[in-house]
Design a protein around this motif. Structure first.
Motif, PDB file in Angstrom:
ATOM      1  N   GLY A 166       0.805  -1.216   0.000  1.00  8.18           N
ATOM      2  CA  GLY A 166       0.000   0.000   0.000  1.00  8.18           C
ATOM      3  C   GLY A 166       0.835   1.261   0.000  1.00  8.18           C
ATOM      4  N   ALA A 167       0.154   2.389   0.167  1.00  6.41           N
ATOM      5  CA  ALA A 167       0.760   3.704  -0.031  1.00  6.41           C
ATOM      6  C   ALA A 167       1.672   4.145   1.110  1.00  6.41           C
ATOM      7  N   PHE A 168       1.603   3.456   2.267  1.00 11.05           N
ATOM      8  CA  PHE A 168       2.503   3.818   3.362  1.00 11.05           C
ATOM      9  C   PHE A 168       3.876   3.170   3.212  1.00 11.05           C
ATOM     10  N   MET A 169       4.008   2.261   2.243  1.00  7.43           N
ATOM     11  CA  MET A 169       5.195   1.419   2.152  1.00  7.43           C
ATOM     12  C   MET A 169       6.469   2.231   1.991  1.00  7.43           C
ATOM     13  N   PHE A 170       7.506   1.833   2.710  1.00  6.92           N
ATOM     14  CA  PHE A 170       8.796   2.504   2.617  1.00  6.92           C
ATOM     15  C   PHE A 170       9.377   2.354   1.213  1.00  6.92           C
ATOM     16  N   ALA A 171      10.383   3.191   0.912  1.00  8.11           N
ATOM     17  CA  ALA A 171      10.954   3.205  -0.436  1.00  8.11           C
ATOM     18  C   ALA A 171      12.023   2.144  -0.632  1.00  8.11           C
ATOM     19  N   GLY A 172      12.472   1.535   0.442  1.00  4.38           N
ATOM     20  CA  GLY A 172      13.519   0.524   0.364  1.00  4.38           C
ATOM     21  C   GLY A 172      14.473   0.679   1.523  1.00  4.38           C
ATOM     22  N   TYR A 173      15.382  -0.281   1.665  1.00  7.32           N
ATOM     23  CA  TYR A 173      16.401  -0.199   2.692  1.00  7.32           C
ATOM     24  C   TYR A 173      17.623   0.551   2.172  1.00  7.32           C
ATOM     25  N   LEU A 174      18.272   1.285   3.048  1.00  9.96           N
ATOM     26  CA  LEU A 174      19.473   2.029   2.698  1.00  9.96           C
ATOM     27  C   LEU A 174      20.534   1.113   2.101  1.00  9.96           C
ATOM     28  N   GLN A 175      20.575  -0.122   2.579  1.00  8.88           N
ATOM     29  CA  GLN A 175      21.601  -1.056   2.112  1.00  8.88           C
ATOM     30  C   GLN A 175      21.414  -1.473   0.662  1.00  8.88           C
ATOM     31  N   GLY A 176      20.272  -1.141   0.046  1.00 12.52           N
ATOM     32  CA  GLY A 176      20.097  -1.352  -1.378  1.00 12.52           C
ATOM     33  C   GLY A 176      19.186  -2.513  -1.735  1.00 12.52           C
ATOM     34  N   PRO A 177      18.951  -2.686  -3.042  1.00 18.06           N
ATOM     35  CA  PRO A 177      18.002  -3.699  -3.523  1.00 18.06           C
ATOM     36  C   PRO A 177      18.335  -5.122  -3.094  1.00 18.06           C
ATOM     37  N   GLU A 178      19.606  -5.432  -2.926  1.00 18.87           N
ATOM     38  CA  GLU A 178      19.971  -6.799  -2.562  1.00 18.87           C
ATOM     39  C   GLU A 178      19.328  -7.210  -1.240  1.00 18.87           C
ATOM     40  N   LEU A 179      19.279  -6.277  -0.294  1.00 14.78           N
ATOM     41  CA  LEU A 179      18.611  -6.552   0.974  1.00 14.78           C
ATOM     42  C   LEU A 179      17.107  -6.348   0.848  1.00 14.78           C
ATOM     43  N   THR A 180      16.699  -5.248   0.229  1.00 19.81           N
ATOM     44  CA  THR A 180      15.274  -4.917   0.140  1.00 19.81           C
ATOM     45  C   THR A 180      14.475  -6.026  -0.530  1.00 19.81           C
ATOM     46  N   ASP A 181      14.975  -6.534  -1.643  1.00 18.69           N
ATOM     47  CA  ASP A 181      14.224  -7.507  -2.435  1.00 18.69           C
ATOM     48  C   ASP A 181      13.969  -8.811  -1.688  1.00 18.69           C
ATOM     49  N   GLU A 182      14.768  -9.099  -0.662  1.00 15.46           N
ATOM     50  CA  GLU A 182      14.544 -10.316   0.128  1.00 15.46           C
ATOM     51  C   GLU A 182      13.193 -10.283   0.830  1.00 15.46           C
ATOM     52  N   TYR A 183      12.648  -9.087   1.047  1.00 12.90           N
ATOM     53  CA  TYR A 183      11.440  -8.929   1.848  1.00 12.90           C
ATOM     54  C   TYR A 183      10.195  -8.707   1.006  1.00 12.90           C
ATOM     55  N   PHE A 184      10.294  -8.872  -0.298  1.00 17.07           N
ATOM     56  CA  PHE A 184       9.149  -8.603  -1.160  1.00 17.07           C
ATOM     57  C   PHE A 184       8.852  -9.777  -2.077  1.00 17.07           C
ATOM     58  N   THR A 185       7.566  -9.982  -2.312  1.00 17.39           N
ATOM     59  CA  THR A 185       7.074 -10.792  -3.419  1.00 17.39           C
ATOM     60  C   THR A 185       6.213  -9.865  -4.253  1.00 17.39           C
ATOM     61  N   GLY A 186       6.725  -9.432  -5.391  1.00 20.94           N
ATOM     62  CA  GLY A 186       6.050  -8.385  -6.151  1.00 20.94           C
ATOM     63  C   GLY A 186       6.033  -7.117  -5.321  1.00 20.94           C
ATOM     64  N   ASP A 187       4.837  -6.564  -5.099  1.00 19.15           N
ATOM     65  CA  ASP A 187       4.748  -5.371  -4.239  1.00 19.15           C
ATOM     66  C   ASP A 187       4.255  -5.712  -2.836  1.00 19.15           C
ATOM     67  N   TRP A 188       4.235  -7.001  -2.489  1.00 18.98           N
ATOM     68  CA  TRP A 188       3.837  -7.436  -1.149  1.00 18.98           C
ATOM     69  C   TRP A 188       5.059  -7.534  -0.254  1.00 18.98           C
ATOM     70  N   PHE A 189       5.012  -6.856   0.896  1.00 20.40           N
ATOM     71  CA  PHE A 189       6.100  -6.849   1.857  1.00 20.40           C
ATOM     72  C   PHE A 189       5.898  -7.954   2.887  1.00 20.40           C
ATOM     73  N   HIS A 190       6.948  -8.738   3.136  1.00 17.87           N
ATOM     74  CA  HIS A 190       6.897  -9.802   4.135  1.00 17.87           C
ATOM     75  C   HIS A 190       7.210  -9.205   5.507  1.00 17.87           C
ATOM     76  N   THR A 191       6.247  -9.146   6.382  1.00 20.12           N
ATOM     77  CA  THR A 191       6.449  -8.497   7.678  1.00 20.12           C
ATOM     78  C   THR A 191       7.263  -9.341   8.650  1.00 20.12           C
ATOM     79  N   GLY A 192       7.315 -10.651   8.407  1.00 24.37           N
ATOM     80  CA  GLY A 192       7.981 -11.538   9.355  1.00 24.37           C
ATOM     81  C   GLY A 192       7.087 -11.977  10.488  1.00 24.37           C
ATOM     82  N   ASP A 193       5.799 -11.651  10.399  1.00 28.45           N
ATOM     83  CA  ASP A 193       4.843 -12.021  11.443  1.00 28.45           C
ATOM     84  C   ASP A 193       3.927 -13.140  10.964  1.00 28.45           C
ATOM     85  N   LEU A 194       3.383 -13.852  11.921  1.00 20.34           N
ATOM     86  CA  LEU A 194       2.351 -14.844  11.664  1.00 20.34           C
ATOM     87  C   LEU A 194       1.015 -14.293  12.146  1.00 20.34           C
ATOM     88  N   GLY A 195      -0.050 -14.640  11.431  1.00 18.36           N
ATOM     89  CA  GLY A 195      -1.356 -14.156  11.849  1.00 18.36           C
ATOM     90  C   GLY A 195      -2.458 -14.743  11.010  1.00 18.36           C
TER      91      GLY A 195
END
Length: 541
Positions: free
Chosen positions: A389-418
């Protein structure tokens, strides 16, 4: 300078929906100052600023930073308590297109040096002293070690060699006060926020003006805030909870902000009573302490109409207790530094949702629950929590190599279960990530383990959480020793103190073990280890 996920497609999408407007927070502040220039905007223990004051002071800060050589997209780190000077400081940073990096005052040399180095901060703003710690004196020592860091700006105290006093910064800026500052906004990065994770190094979260303004404005709309509201913030402004949903929220709404610079439940209740505070926020620990205050009566807290509880799991019994004292005010949210408050409750949410759930999505955000293979799961089934959604951060300072680990498409993996219930409310059930949340403070588990691993007597170490009724969790260091025998908590804390590790990150108990439960691959089974430690605690009662 920054590699982000701000693609043209994403920008068009959120602009077309109206979520991203390109406006900055300062434009809202300037509007409030034009309409009601003398209206009190910020209070702390030492005084107050009007909206007109904030505009004038932030202009001077902006020009003063320019005089110090700060340019667009340079990082300026701000390690201030909840003092009124924080407001014109961060607004001045934003106004010249620089990036504010809020830092918690609890951070000491080791963590502070690491964050300043990773962020390549050009300027560090600190208090002269706060709660017995000589911030300015210690900050000056960092200038020798960090080539990117050029200036230390000190708030309070007296002039110190090698620093720029805050009043001197304002004086520098006053020479150019009538010069116009070019408008900023939109997709420019405005904030760098470090968050603890499982990688051993803090991740640098980047927010643009669009995501920062949208996240806060959404809460203003949903909770119905306006200039008549009085906002209280005791959550540190060095954390995104206090910064986004304390300071920025109040300024966006045009209300009055009451800042409390150290946590004391009795003081909080008195501030609510005397200022007729309508909004506050805190962790379950803050809520626990507030409800335990003898002065926390329904009458004393009667002005509160929204109290956001976030940062850690809220036990059901504590939610029920809160509803007995502030029945119309309790607000549940699920949020992270990366995504803001993605879910929330409001005054139309049923009582059972306030007790059992973490709210439903803000209009600009979406949530899904997925299985290990990313298959979307139906209501009521537990899985991995993904957010977009629109609140989503622009990425991690460390760059795409780290950022991309947390995304599937535009879905962010929060690391939580629910799971999501039939009415669309999110119910968090656990965390995938190896993290300990002590009173809403996330402990950098892997880093502490690595430091303790350097102890000459420790062969193996695992830092685990144990349940605590007040703080939610406390940290226990489970260790295997080289020569057997004993190792006391004092030995461990002295070792961490010698290595300048932040006190709040220290474990509060040490358990010596002969062996650890492990997987066939040799990985320590921390959930089982926690069961063993907590089981021993229960048997000992």
């Amino acid at each position: 300078m920054f590699e982000t996920r701000l693609t043209a497609e994403r920008i068009r999408k959120h602009e077309a929906s109206g979520a991203w407007t390109g406006r900055t927070l300062f434009e809202s502040v300037a509007g409030h100052a034009t309409r009601t220039p003398a209206a009190r905007a910020v209070y702390d223990a030492s005084g107050s600023y009007s909206y007109e004051d904030i505009v004038r002071l932030s202009t001077r800060v902006a020009h003063g930073l320019r005089e110090l050589g700060v340019r667009s997209q340079d990082v300026v780190a701000v390690q201030l308590p909840n003092w009124r000077e924080f407001v014109p400081t961060f607004l001045g940073i934003e106004r010249i297109g620089a990036v504010v990096n809020p830092l918690a005052t609890i951070l000491r040399e080791r963590e502070l040096r690491q964050m300043l180095q990773v962020g390549r901060a050009r300027v560090l703003v600190v208090p002269a002293n706060f709660r017995g710690w000589p911030h300015a004196e210690r900050a000056v020592q960092l200038l020798r070690d960090l080539p990117d860091l050029k200036h230390i700006v000190v708030v309070g105290g007296t002039r110190m060699s090698g620093t720029v006093w805050w009043d001197e910064l304002l004086e520098l800026g006053s020479r150019w006060e009538r010069d116009k500052i070019s408008p900023r906004g939109g997709t420019e990065i405005c904030e760098l926020a470090f968050t603890s994770g499982t990688t051993g190094q803090p991740k640098g979260v980047l927010h643009s003006h669009n995501s920062a303004v949208c996240a806060v404005r959404s809460t203003v709309r949903r909770q119905g805030f306006d200039s008549h509201d009085v906002f209280h913030v005791a959550s540190p402004v060095g954390h995104n909870a206090g910064y986004f949903y304390g300071v920025r929220l109040a300024l966006e709404a045009g209300g009055r902000l009451v800042m409390q610079d150290f946590w004391d439940a009795d003081l909080m209740v008195e501030l609510v009573r005397s200022h007729r505070v309508t909004y506050s926020l805190g962790s379950p620990t803050h809520l626990f302490d507030m409800l335990g205050s003898q002065s926390a009566t329904r009458e004393a807290l009667s002005s509160l109409r929204v109290y956001i509880c976030s940062g850690a799991d809220l036990p059901r019994h504590l939610a029920r207790s809160a509803l007995d004292v502030i029945p119309q005010a309790l607000c549940r949210v699920f949020g992270m530094t990366e995504i803001g408050h993605a879910t929330s409750t409001d005054n139309e949410s049923p009582r059972d949702k306030l007790i059992e759930t973490d709210g439903n999505p803000q209009p600009e955000m979406s949530i899904r629950i997925v299985a290990e293979d990313d298959r979307v799961l139906p209501a009521g089934i537990e899985g991995h929590v993904h957010v977009r959604g629109a609140f989503m951060f622009a990425g991690y300072l460390q760059g795409p190599e780290l950022t991309d680990e947390y995304f599937t498409g535009d879905w962010f993996h929060t690391g939580d279960l629910g799971r999501v219930d039939a009415d669309g409310y999110l119910c968090l059930t656990g965390r995938i990530k190896d993290v300990i949340i002590r009173g809403a403070e996330k402990l950098p588990v892997r880093e502490i383990e690595e430091v303790l691993g350097e102890h000459p007597r420790i062969v193996e170490v695992a830092l685990i959480p144990v349940t605590d009724s007040r703080l939610g969790e406390r940290a226990v260091a489970c260790v295997r020793l080289r020569d057997g025998g004993a190792l006391g908590l004092g030995d461990v804390t002295s070792f961490l103190a010698d290595r300048r590790v932040t006190t709040q990150f220290w474990p509060e108990r040490v358990v010596v073990m002969d062996s650890f439960p492990k997987t066939p691959a040799g990985k320590i089974q921390k959930p089982l280890l926690r069961q063993l430690v907590e089981g021993d605690d229960n048997r000992g009662e």
